[in-house]
Design a protein around this motif. Structure first.
Motif, PDB file in Angstrom:
ATOM      1  N   GLN A 123       0.829  -1.212   0.000  1.00 51.58           N
ATOM      2  CA  GLN A 123       0.000   0.000   0.000  1.00 51.58           C
ATOM      3  C   GLN A 123       0.862   1.261   0.000  1.00 51.58           C
ATOM      4  N   ILE A 124       1.920   1.241   0.789  1.00 52.65           N
ATOM      5  CA  ILE A 124       2.821   2.403   0.861  1.00 52.65           C
ATOM      6  C   ILE A 124       3.507   2.621  -0.481  1.00 52.65           C
ATOM      7  N   HIS A 125       3.970   1.556  -1.077  1.00 54.09           N
ATOM      8  CA  HIS A 125       4.648   1.644  -2.374  1.00 54.09           C
ATOM      9  C   HIS A 125       3.715   2.247  -3.427  1.00 54.09           C
ATOM     10  N   LYS A 126       2.481   1.834  -3.408  1.00 50.36           N
ATOM     11  CA  LYS A 126       1.517   2.345  -4.384  1.00 50.36           C
ATOM     12  C   LYS A 126       1.266   3.832  -4.184  1.00 50.36           C
ATOM     13  N   ARG A 127       1.137   4.268  -2.943  1.00 50.30           N
ATOM     14  CA  ARG A 127       0.902   5.694  -2.661  1.00 50.30           C
ATOM     15  C   ARG A 127       2.095   6.541  -3.064  1.00 50.30           C
ATOM     16  N   LEU A 128       3.297   6.063  -2.789  1.00 49.68           N
ATOM     17  CA  LEU A 128       4.500   6.815  -3.168  1.00 49.68           C
ATOM     18  C   LEU A 128       4.580   6.996  -4.680  1.00 49.68           C
ATOM     19  N   LYS A 129       4.192   5.984  -5.415  1.00 50.29           N
ATOM     20  CA  LYS A 129       4.272   6.061  -6.873  1.00 50.29           C
ATOM     21  C   LYS A 129       3.168   6.946  -7.452  1.00 50.29           C
ATOM     22  N   ILE A 130       1.938   6.804  -6.932  1.00 51.95           N
ATOM     23  CA  ILE A 130       0.810   7.535  -7.515  1.00 51.95           C
ATOM     24  C   ILE A 130       0.764   8.986  -7.040  1.00 51.95           C
ATOM     25  N   LYS A 131       0.920   9.198  -5.731  1.00 47.25           N
ATOM     26  CA  LYS A 131       0.762  10.549  -5.184  1.00 47.25           C
ATOM     27  C   LYS A 131       2.003  11.409  -5.377  1.00 47.25           C
ATOM     28  N   TYR A 132       3.193  10.794  -5.268  1.00 49.05           N
ATOM     29  CA  TYR A 132       4.428  11.582  -5.302  1.00 49.05           C
ATOM     30  C   TYR A 132       5.298  11.270  -6.521  1.00 49.05           C
ATOM     31  N   GLN A 133       4.870  10.342  -7.352  1.00 51.17           N
ATOM     32  CA  GLN A 133       5.649   9.945  -8.531  1.00 51.17           C
ATOM     33  C   GLN A 133       7.097   9.600  -8.162  1.00 51.17           C
ATOM     34  N   LEU A 134       7.263   8.990  -6.998  1.00 52.49           N
ATOM     35  CA  LEU A 134       8.599   8.631  -6.522  1.00 52.49           C
ATOM     36  C   LEU A 134       9.034   7.312  -7.152  1.00 52.49           C
ATOM     37  N   LYS A 135      10.203   7.323  -7.737  1.00 50.47           N
ATOM     38  CA  LYS A 135      10.748   6.107  -8.326  1.00 50.47           C
ATOM     39  C   LYS A 135      11.421   5.284  -7.236  1.00 50.47           C
ATOM     40  N   VAL A 136      10.699   4.293  -6.772  1.00 50.86           N
ATOM     41  CA  VAL A 136      11.201   3.441  -5.698  1.00 50.86           C
ATOM     42  C   VAL A 136      10.631   2.047  -5.886  1.00 50.86           C
ATOM     43  N   SER A 137      11.435   1.039  -5.622  1.00 47.08           N
ATOM     44  CA  SER A 137      10.976  -0.342  -5.779  1.00 47.08           C
ATOM     45  C   SER A 137      10.255  -0.813  -4.526  1.00 47.08           C
ATOM     46  N   LEU A 138       9.417  -1.808  -4.701  1.00 47.38           N
ATOM     47  CA  LEU A 138       8.733  -2.401  -3.547  1.00 47.38           C
ATOM     48  C   LEU A 138       9.751  -2.983  -2.579  1.00 47.38           C
ATOM     49  N   ARG A 139      10.814  -3.551  -3.105  1.00 49.10           N
ATOM     50  CA  ARG A 139      11.853  -4.139  -2.254  1.00 49.10           C
ATOM     51  C   ARG A 139      12.476  -3.081  -1.340  1.00 49.10           C
ATOM     52  N   THR A 140      12.694  -1.889  -1.886  1.00 42.85           N
ATOM     53  CA  THR A 140      13.264  -0.809  -1.076  1.00 42.85           C
ATOM     54  C   THR A 140      12.290  -0.381   0.019  1.00 42.85           C
ATOM     55  N   VAL A 141      11.016  -0.273  -0.329  1.00 42.71           N
ATOM     56  CA  VAL A 141      10.001   0.086   0.670  1.00 42.71           C
ATOM     57  C   VAL A 141       9.956  -0.962   1.768  1.00 42.71           C
ATOM     58  N   GLN A 142      10.040  -2.235   1.407  1.00 45.92           N
ATOM     59  CA  GLN A 142      10.033  -3.309   2.402  1.00 45.92           C
ATOM     60  C   GLN A 142      11.251  -3.222   3.323  1.00 45.92           C
ATOM     61  N   ARG A 143      12.395  -2.860   2.745  1.00 42.26           N
ATOM     62  CA  ARG A 143      13.608  -2.744   3.560  1.00 42.26           C
ATOM     63  C   ARG A 143      13.490  -1.570   4.539  1.00 42.26           C
ATOM     64  N   ILE A 144      12.983  -0.430   4.064  1.00 40.77           N
ATOM     65  CA  ILE A 144      12.800   0.724   4.945  1.00 40.77           C
ATOM     66  C   ILE A 144      11.752   0.405   6.010  1.00 40.77           C
ATOM     67  N   TYR A 145      10.704  -0.298   5.616  1.00 41.33           N
ATOM     68  CA  TYR A 145       9.655  -0.746   6.548  1.00 41.33           C
ATOM     69  C   TYR A 145      10.282  -1.552   7.680  1.00 41.33           C
ATOM     70  N   ARG A 146      11.145  -2.505   7.316  1.00 43.65           N
ATOM     71  CA  ARG A 146      11.823  -3.334   8.320  1.00 43.65           C
ATOM     72  C   ARG A 146      12.710  -2.485   9.217  1.00 43.65           C
ATOM     73  N   ASP A 147      13.479  -1.552   8.630  1.00 42.12           N
ATOM     74  CA  ASP A 147      14.363  -0.693   9.416  1.00 42.12           C
ATOM     75  C   ASP A 147      13.574   0.146  10.415  1.00 42.12           C
ATOM     76  N   ILE A 148      12.408   0.615  10.006  1.00 40.50           N
ATOM     77  CA  ILE A 148      11.570   1.423  10.898  1.00 40.50           C
ATOM     78  C   ILE A 148      11.124   0.591  12.097  1.00 40.50           C
ATOM     79  N   LEU A 149      10.713  -0.663  11.847  1.00 43.46           N
ATOM     80  CA  LEU A 149      10.315  -1.539  12.951  1.00 43.46           C
ATOM     81  C   LEU A 149      11.478  -1.756  13.912  1.00 43.46           C
ATOM     82  N   LEU A 150      12.682  -1.969  13.373  1.00 48.10           N
ATOM     83  CA  LEU A 150      13.853  -2.206  14.217  1.00 48.10           C
ATOM     84  C   LEU A 150      14.200  -0.975  15.043  1.00 48.10           C
ATOM     85  N   ILE A 151      14.221   0.193  14.394  1.00 45.75           N
ATOM     86  CA  ILE A 151      14.601   1.430  15.083  1.00 45.75           C
ATOM     87  C   ILE A 151      13.570   1.803  16.143  1.00 45.75           C
ATOM     88  N   LYS A 152      12.298   1.742  15.772  1.00 45.38           N
ATOM     89  CA  LYS A 152      11.259   2.145  16.714  1.00 45.38           C
ATOM     90  C   LYS A 152      11.206   1.188  17.907  1.00 45.38           C
TER      91      LYS A 152
END
Length: 585
Positions: A123-152
């Motif tokens: 869902q996050i990946h889709k919003r980044l692409k549609i709303k912000y036209q950000l060129k980012v892969s789903l794999r990158t979003v998943q990695r950042i997602y994991r990092d956020i869980l670890l840091i928080k």
């Protein structure tokens, strides 16, 4: 096309104009990050003036507002003897975070989506692409997602230490979650006074000595006394507290106590429900094939189910009701409603002459209902007796009686009366002969009442220990709820029911989030992020993943089990091995 950028920079010795040449592009904006005006241009060590050293080669940072070409100016101390004369620094805030090529705003956006809105990586990946036209892969979003869980989660642990330090005591709750067969169990240790996660442990088994070890480490980590423990009445927990901590009150969870009684009651009620439902769904007006119409006087040839669709609809609704734990039993409800239903139908059956087809079928169905209600009447009253007894026990258990002695005495009287009734049914039964019975539909009223009495005597030593706690806490149901929420979040993320692997590898991270406050989850993830921290957390996380997946792939493994068999069981193994060597194989 190129543009020139001039920086006016003055030291104690001279005035510099530093010139940079950079390619401009419609695809990105260039930002030069100089020394911030809000900070004195003095060395943080010796307070001497700082001077420009060099600018880096620039970095394209992908932000929510587009691509930014970030160029950082680095500085050093002007005093030759200062350690900072050979170190280069610039304290200004940057667009990127760590070594990432994405902006801090992207990190914070994903964090808010994860922590506050429970969004999945997809869902996050889709919003980044549609709303912000950000060129980012789903794999990158998943990695950042994991990092956020670890840091928080790491940040939540630090906050927990501060909270427990101020609380100055721990009321420890202990519970275990078994993700699935073949996986380790996830054990959760929380403080019920602050509702904070103290510790999570993945183990194959949790004997009483291991529980003792975990409790000792919790005491050492937090440096405050444990004033009580709440848990289910598992043998390993009971043995640990009895042998190692006899002076600490150990409360047996009242929820689990009631649940054990309710499970037997619900199955007993299920027998009643099953017999009633069987009669309803096997009725001709419910199962008659629509393709075989029959003649209804004055109406022509019609399918039976179509003619009786009103009753058929009632049957569908009557049989779809579910029981509600500790509150509602569907068997009792169905019996009562069918009783009222037959009384209302009887108003018509008494005035019918039963000559018409519709009257014959109507009366036949009514007769079946009356028969099954008559056949199950005694079972209804037995179920009702159990239900009323349970409600009385439940109400007294959670009532606000002032003293431990009063509450125990009142409940003891209730179970005493139940035991007296059991003895009237089976005079030969002795209290010492009561044994735990499995959850089966074949148990009699006598068996279930005996099991309730046995449970009461078993739980009694720890059922009122909460009277020695600083607060009235009788159950660790919050842990059960946290496990349920954790699993629901993972099911929502993965879109499948089997989440055992993720419970083992990430379950503890979600449990920490569930036990944290909204202010913690909404706090800036950017301020909590650092390269050193995330590298350390990733390393620890990867170790856990490797341990879990080590047995998944065996393509690189050397298989030599055949030699193990021969070496251990062949009577002439040494001679066989010598022949093998002589052949050079």
């Amino acid at each position: 096309m190129s543009s020139l950028f001039f920086q006016r920079f003055k030291t104690s010795h001279s005035l510099y104009y530093i010139v940079y040449s950079t390619a401009s592009s419609p695809d990105y904006r260039t930002h030069y990050l100089c020394w911030p005006e809000s900070i004195s241009r003095a060395c943080p060590i010796c307070k001497s003036p700082i001077e420009f050293a060099f600018a880096d080669n620039g970095k394209k940072v992908h932000t929510l507002e587009g691509i930014i070409h970030q160029v950082v100016n680095y500085y050093k101390c002007s005093k030759a003897t200062c350690p900072n004369s050979s170190s280069y620094f610039n304290p200004i805030s940057r667009f990127d975070f760590g070594k990432s090529y994405y902006g801090k705003d992207v990190l914070q956006f994903i964090a808010d989506e994860v922590l506050l809105l429970d969004q999945t990586p997809q869902q996050i990946h889709k919003r980044l692409k549609i709303k912000y036209q950000l060129k980012v892969s789903l794999r990158t979003v998943q990695r950042i997602y994991r990092d956020i869980l670890l840091i928080k989660s790491n940040s939540i642990d630090e906050t927990t230490r501060n909270i427990i330090s101020k609380s100055k005591k721990i009321l420890l709750a202990i519970d275990g979650q078994d993700p699935d067969k073949g996986h380790d169990s996830l054990w959760l240790f929380t403080d019920l006074l602050t509702n904070r996660v103290l510790r999570t442990v993945l183990v194959k088994t949790m004997p009483h000595m291991r529980i003792h070890q975990e409790i000792e480490e919790i005491k050492q980590d937090y440096g405050v006394p444990i004033v009580g423990v709440v848990s289910d009445k598992q043998n390993n927990l009971v043995k640990c507290m009895r042998d190692k901590y006899p002076d600490i009150p150990h409360q047996f969870c009242t929820f689990h106590f009631c649940q054990q009684m309710w499970k037997h009651l619900e199955i007993f009620d299920g027998n009643l429900y099953g017999k009633l439902k069987k009669t309803l769904i096997r009725a001709d007006i419910h199962i008659r094939n629509n393709s075989k119409p029959i003649n209804f006087e004055g109406k022509g040839f019609l399918p039976v189910r179509e003619v009786f669709r009103g009753i058929d609809s009632d049957i569908e609704h009557l049989t779809q009701i579910k029981s509600t734990k500790f509150q509602f039993l569907r068997g009792l409800w169905l019996f009562r409603n069918l009783t009222r239903y037959t009384v209302k139908m009887e108003v018509y059956t008494t005035i019918m002459d039963k000559q018409l087809r519709i009257e014959k079928i109507f009366c036949k169905f009514h007769a079946k209902l009356k028969k099954v209600l008559k056949d199950t009447r005694s079972q209804f009253f037995e179920t009702l007796f159990l239900y009323d007894s349970f409600k009385l026990i439940y109400q007294r258990l959670y009532s606000e009686l002032s003293t431990h002695a009063d509450k125990q005495q009142e409940l003891d009287n209730i179970f005493g009366r139940l035991w007296g009734y059991v003895r009237t049914l089976n005079p030969d039964l002795e209290m010492e002969g009561l044994k735990m019975i499995p959850l089966q539909s074949s148990h009699s009223l006598e068996s279930i009442l005996g099991e309730w009495v046995r449970l009461w005597n078993s739980y009694l030593p720890g059922l009122f220990s909460y009277y020695g706690f600083p607060r009235d806490i009788r159950t660790n149901i919050l842990q059960e709820q946290a496990f349920s929420q954790q699993k629901a979040k993972l099911v929502n993320r993965l879109k499948r029911k089997d989440v055992s692997y993720f419970i083992k590898t990430r379950g503890d991270l979600y449990l920490r989030l569930i036990h944290s406050s909204e202010s913690e989850k909404s706090a800036s993830i950017v301020n909590e992020y650092s390269d050193h921290l995330i590298q350390s957390l990733r390393k620890e996380f990867q170790k856990r993943i490797s341990e879990e997946t080590s047995h998944w792939l065996a393509k690189d493994k050397e298989f030599a089990g055949y030699e193990e068999v021969l070496q251990e069981y062949h009577p002439n193994w040494r001679k066989l091995l010598l022949k093998k060597k002589l052949r050079g194989t």
